[in-house]
Scaffold this motif. Sequence first.
Motif, PDB file in Angstrom:
ATOM      1  N   ARG A  34      -3.473   3.665   1.390  1.00 34.14           N
ATOM      2  CA  ARG A  34      -4.363   3.299   2.486  1.00 34.14           C
ATOM      3  C   ARG A  34      -5.836   3.250   2.092  1.00 34.14           C
ATOM      4  NH1 ARG A  34      -1.705   0.331   5.803  1.00 34.14           N
ATOM      5  NH2 ARG A  34       0.161   1.339   6.580  1.00 34.14           N
ATOM      6  N   HIS A  35      -6.295   4.204   1.316  1.00 35.22           N
ATOM      7  CA  HIS A  35      -7.719   4.245   0.982  1.00 35.22           C
ATOM      8  C   HIS A  35      -7.893   4.910  -0.385  1.00 35.22           C
ATOM      9  CE1 HIS A  35      -8.255   8.609   2.222  1.00 35.22           C
ATOM     10  NE2 HIS A  35      -7.051   8.305   2.609  1.00 35.22           N
ATOM     11  N   LEU A  36      -9.131   4.904  -0.899  1.00 33.41           N
ATOM     12  CA  LEU A  36      -9.452   5.430  -2.234  1.00 33.41           C
ATOM     13  C   LEU A  36      -8.619   4.734  -3.313  1.00 33.41           C
ATOM     14  CD1 LEU A  36      -9.559   9.253  -1.390  1.00 33.41           C
ATOM     15  CD2 LEU A  36     -11.480   7.687  -1.472  1.00 33.41           C
ATOM     16  N   LEU A  37      -8.498   3.422  -3.198  1.00 30.54           N
ATOM     17  CA  LEU A  37      -7.645   2.662  -4.115  1.00 30.54           C
ATOM     18  C   LEU A  37      -8.368   2.275  -5.401  1.00 30.54           C
ATOM     19  CD1 LEU A  37      -5.996   0.328  -1.471  1.00 30.54           C
ATOM     20  CD2 LEU A  37      -4.958   2.296  -2.571  1.00 30.54           C
ATOM     21  N   GLU A  38      -9.688   2.410  -5.409  1.00 28.95           N
ATOM     22  CA  GLU A  38     -10.472   1.928  -6.542  1.00 28.95           C
ATOM     23  C   GLU A  38     -10.139   2.666  -7.834  1.00 28.95           C
ATOM     24  OE1 GLU A  38     -14.975   2.088  -6.701  1.00 28.95           O
ATOM     25  OE2 GLU A  38     -14.609   0.276  -5.537  1.00 28.95           O
ATOM     26  N   HIS A  39      -9.903   3.967  -7.757  1.00 33.31           N
ATOM     27  CA  HIS A  39      -9.672   4.735  -8.980  1.00 33.31           C
ATOM     28  C   HIS A  39      -8.197   4.833  -9.358  1.00 33.31           C
ATOM     29  CE1 HIS A  39      -8.603   7.967  -6.187  1.00 33.31           C
ATOM     30  NE2 HIS A  39      -7.998   8.535  -7.189  1.00 33.31           N
ATOM     31  N   LYS A  40      -7.302   4.309  -8.534  1.00 29.71           N
ATOM     32  CA  LYS A  40      -5.875   4.372  -8.843  1.00 29.71           C
ATOM     33  C   LYS A  40      -5.506   3.199  -9.748  1.00 29.71           C
ATOM     34  CE  LYS A  40      -4.912   6.617  -4.500  1.00 29.71           C
ATOM     35  NZ  LYS A  40      -4.450   6.486  -3.135  1.00 29.71           N
ATOM     36  N   PRO A  41      -4.627   3.439 -10.717  1.00 25.06           N
ATOM     37  CA  PRO A  41      -4.221   2.354 -11.610  1.00 25.06           C
ATOM     38  C   PRO A  41      -3.483   1.248 -10.865  1.00 25.06           C
ATOM     39  CG  PRO A  41      -3.491   4.482 -12.453  1.00 25.06           C
ATOM     40  CD  PRO A  41      -4.022   4.714 -11.085  1.00 25.06           C
ATOM     41  N   THR A  42      -3.635   0.037 -11.335  1.00 26.41           N
ATOM     42  CA  THR A  42      -2.984  -1.114 -10.714  1.00 26.41           C
ATOM     43  C   THR A  42      -1.471  -0.948 -10.708  1.00 26.41           C
ATOM     44  OG1 THR A  42      -4.756  -2.427 -11.647  1.00 26.41           O
ATOM     45  CG2 THR A  42      -2.934  -3.623 -10.710  1.00 26.41           C
ATOM     46  N   LYS A  43      -0.943  -0.397 -11.782  1.00 29.91           N
ATOM     47  CA  LYS A  43       0.504  -0.186 -11.885  1.00 29.91           C
ATOM     48  C   LYS A  43       0.998   0.735 -10.767  1.00 29.91           C
ATOM     49  CE  LYS A  43       3.898   1.197 -15.356  1.00 29.91           C
ATOM     50  NZ  LYS A  43       4.059   1.705 -16.729  1.00 29.91           N
ATOM     51  N   ARG A  44       0.226   1.775 -10.463  1.00 28.19           N
ATOM     52  CA  ARG A  44       0.593   2.715  -9.405  1.00 28.19           C
ATOM     53  C   ARG A  44       0.500   2.062  -8.034  1.00 28.19           C
ATOM     54  NH1 ARG A  44      -2.790   8.156  -8.075  1.00 28.19           N
ATOM     55  NH2 ARG A  44      -1.642   8.806  -6.245  1.00 28.19           N
ATOM     56  N   LYS A  45      -0.548   1.268  -7.819  1.00 31.81           N
ATOM     57  CA  LYS A  45      -0.723   0.593  -6.530  1.00 31.81           C
ATOM     58  C   LYS A  45       0.398  -0.400  -6.275  1.00 31.81           C
ATOM     59  CE  LYS A  45      -5.105  -0.416  -7.386  1.00 31.81           C
ATOM     60  NZ  LYS A  45      -6.498  -0.890  -7.217  1.00 31.81           N
ATOM     61  N   ARG A  46       0.834  -1.080  -7.326  1.00 30.03           N
ATOM     62  CA  ARG A  46       1.937  -2.034  -7.205  1.00 30.03           C
ATOM     63  C   ARG A  46       3.228  -1.309  -6.841  1.00 30.03           C
ATOM     64  NH1 ARG A  46       0.336  -4.818 -11.485  1.00 30.03           N
ATOM     65  NH2 ARG A  46       1.657  -3.670 -12.902  1.00 30.03           N
ATOM     66  N   ARG A  47       3.459  -0.165  -7.460  1.00 30.77           N
ATOM     67  CA  ARG A  47       4.661   0.622  -7.186  1.00 30.77           C
ATOM     68  C   ARG A  47       4.646   1.153  -5.754  1.00 30.77           C
ATOM     69  NH1 ARG A  47       5.422   5.947  -7.356  1.00 30.77           N
ATOM     70  NH2 ARG A  47       3.439   6.317  -8.412  1.00 30.77           N
ATOM     71  N   LEU A  48       3.475   1.521  -5.266  1.00 32.65           N
ATOM     72  CA  LEU A  48       3.351   2.063  -3.918  1.00 32.65           C
ATOM     73  C   LEU A  48       3.532   0.997  -2.843  1.00 32.65           C
ATOM     74  CD1 LEU A  48       0.308   4.423  -4.435  1.00 32.65           C
ATOM     75  CD2 LEU A  48       2.678   5.104  -4.138  1.00 32.65           C
ATOM     76  N   SER A  49       3.417  -0.282  -3.217  1.00 31.43           N
ATOM     77  CA  SER A  49       3.508  -1.367  -2.243  1.00 31.43           C
ATOM     78  C   SER A  49       4.927  -1.576  -1.719  1.00 31.43           C
ATOM     79  CB  SER A  49       3.028  -2.676  -2.860  1.00 31.43           C
ATOM     80  OG  SER A  49       1.652  -2.597  -3.106  1.00 31.43           O
ATOM     81  N   LYS A  50       5.918  -1.196  -2.512  1.00 32.12           N
ATOM     82  CA  LYS A  50       7.301  -1.475  -2.133  1.00 32.12           C
ATOM     83  C   LYS A  50       7.829  -0.444  -1.148  1.00 32.12           C
ATOM     84  CE  LYS A  50       8.088  -3.574  -6.590  1.00 32.12           C
ATOM     85  NZ  LYS A  50       8.644  -3.420  -7.927  1.00 32.12           N
ATOM     86  N   ASP A  51       8.654  -0.898  -0.196  1.00 28.30           N
ATOM     87  CA  ASP A  51       9.309   0.008   0.739  1.00 28.30           C
ATOM     88  C   ASP A  51      10.434   0.756   0.027  1.00 28.30           C
ATOM     89  OD1 ASP A  51       7.649  -1.078   2.566  1.00 28.30           O
ATOM     90  OD2 ASP A  51       9.192  -1.901   3.873  1.00 28.30           O
ATOM     91  N   VAL A  52      10.704   1.978   0.487  1.00 27.79           N
ATOM     92  CA  VAL A  52      11.781   2.776  -0.100  1.00 27.79           C
ATOM     93  C   VAL A  52      12.703   3.281   1.001  1.00 27.79           C
ATOM     94  CG1 VAL A  52      10.589   3.517  -2.179  1.00 27.79           C
ATOM     95  CG2 VAL A  52      10.268   4.794  -0.083  1.00 27.79           C
ATOM     96  N   VAL A  53      13.904   3.674   0.608  1.00 24.66           N
ATOM     97  CA  VAL A  53      14.892   4.197   1.556  1.00 24.66           C
ATOM     98  C   VAL A  53      14.506   5.630   1.922  1.00 24.66           C
ATOM     99  CG1 VAL A  53      17.335   4.732   1.899  1.00 24.66           C
ATOM    100  CG2 VAL A  53      16.675   2.762   0.528  1.00 24.66           C
ATOM    101  N   LEU A  54      14.618   5.954   3.174  1.00 23.78           N
ATOM    102  CA  LEU A  54      14.310   7.292   3.665  1.00 23.78           C
ATOM    103  C   LEU A  54      15.323   8.295   3.124  1.00 23.78           C
ATOM    104  CD1 LEU A  54      12.349   8.625   5.782  1.00 23.78           C
ATOM    105  CD2 LEU A  54      14.238   8.484   7.358  1.00 23.78           C
ATOM    106  N   SER A  55      14.879   9.531   2.849  1.00 27.06           N
ATOM    107  CA  SER A  55      15.780  10.551   2.337  1.00 27.06           C
ATOM    108  C   SER A  55      16.830  10.890   3.393  1.00 27.06           C
ATOM    109  CB  SER A  55      15.006  11.804   1.944  1.00 27.06           C
ATOM    110  OG  SER A  55      14.438  12.405   3.076  1.00 27.06           O
ATOM    111  N   SER A  56      18.001  11.265   2.920  1.00 31.86           N
ATOM    112  CA  SER A  56      19.128  11.497   3.827  1.00 31.86           C
ATOM    113  C   SER A  56      18.890  12.684   4.750  1.00 31.86           C
ATOM    114  CB  SER A  56      20.408  11.706   3.024  1.00 31.86           C
ATOM    115  OG  SER A  56      20.227  12.789   2.124  1.00 31.86           O
ATOM    116  N   SER A  57      18.054  13.647   4.338  1.00 29.83           N
ATOM    117  CA  SER A  57      17.812  14.818   5.173  1.00 29.83           C
ATOM    118  C   SER A  57      17.008  14.476   6.426  1.00 29.83           C
ATOM    119  CB  SER A  57      17.076  15.886   4.372  1.00 29.83           C
ATOM    120  OG  SER A  57      15.847  15.386   3.898  1.00 29.83           O
ATOM    121  N   GLU A  58      16.214  13.410   6.379  1.00 33.70           N
ATOM    122  CA  GLU A  58      15.389  13.020   7.522  1.00 33.70           C
ATOM    123  C   GLU A  58      15.983  11.870   8.315  1.00 33.70           C
ATOM    124  OE1 GLU A  58      11.936  12.128   5.265  1.00 33.70           O
ATOM    125  OE2 GLU A  58      11.101  14.127   5.493  1.00 33.70           O
TER     126      GLU A  58
END
Length: 64
Positions: free
Chosen positions: A30-54
């Motif tokens: 959401r914010h403070l994206l300037e110092h995060k690596p591009t590779k990490r930001k790209r990985r964070l963009s994808k949706d993931v499956v919710l954990s089974s406990s929740e």
Amino acid sequence: MPKNKTHSGAKKRFRVTGSGKIMHERRNKRHLLEHKPTKRKRRLSKDVVLSSSEEKTVKRLLGK
């Protein structure tokens, strides 16, 4: 008997796939994206499956 209402906070954060899995966005994109690596930001963009406990809790909030 009255209808059940969907939790409006949950419907903005989660979505249900055709097979019934619950997907959500990753945190830290959401914010403070300037110092995060591009590779990490790209990985964070994808949706993931919710954990089974929740999964049970979120399905109840979504009215599924």
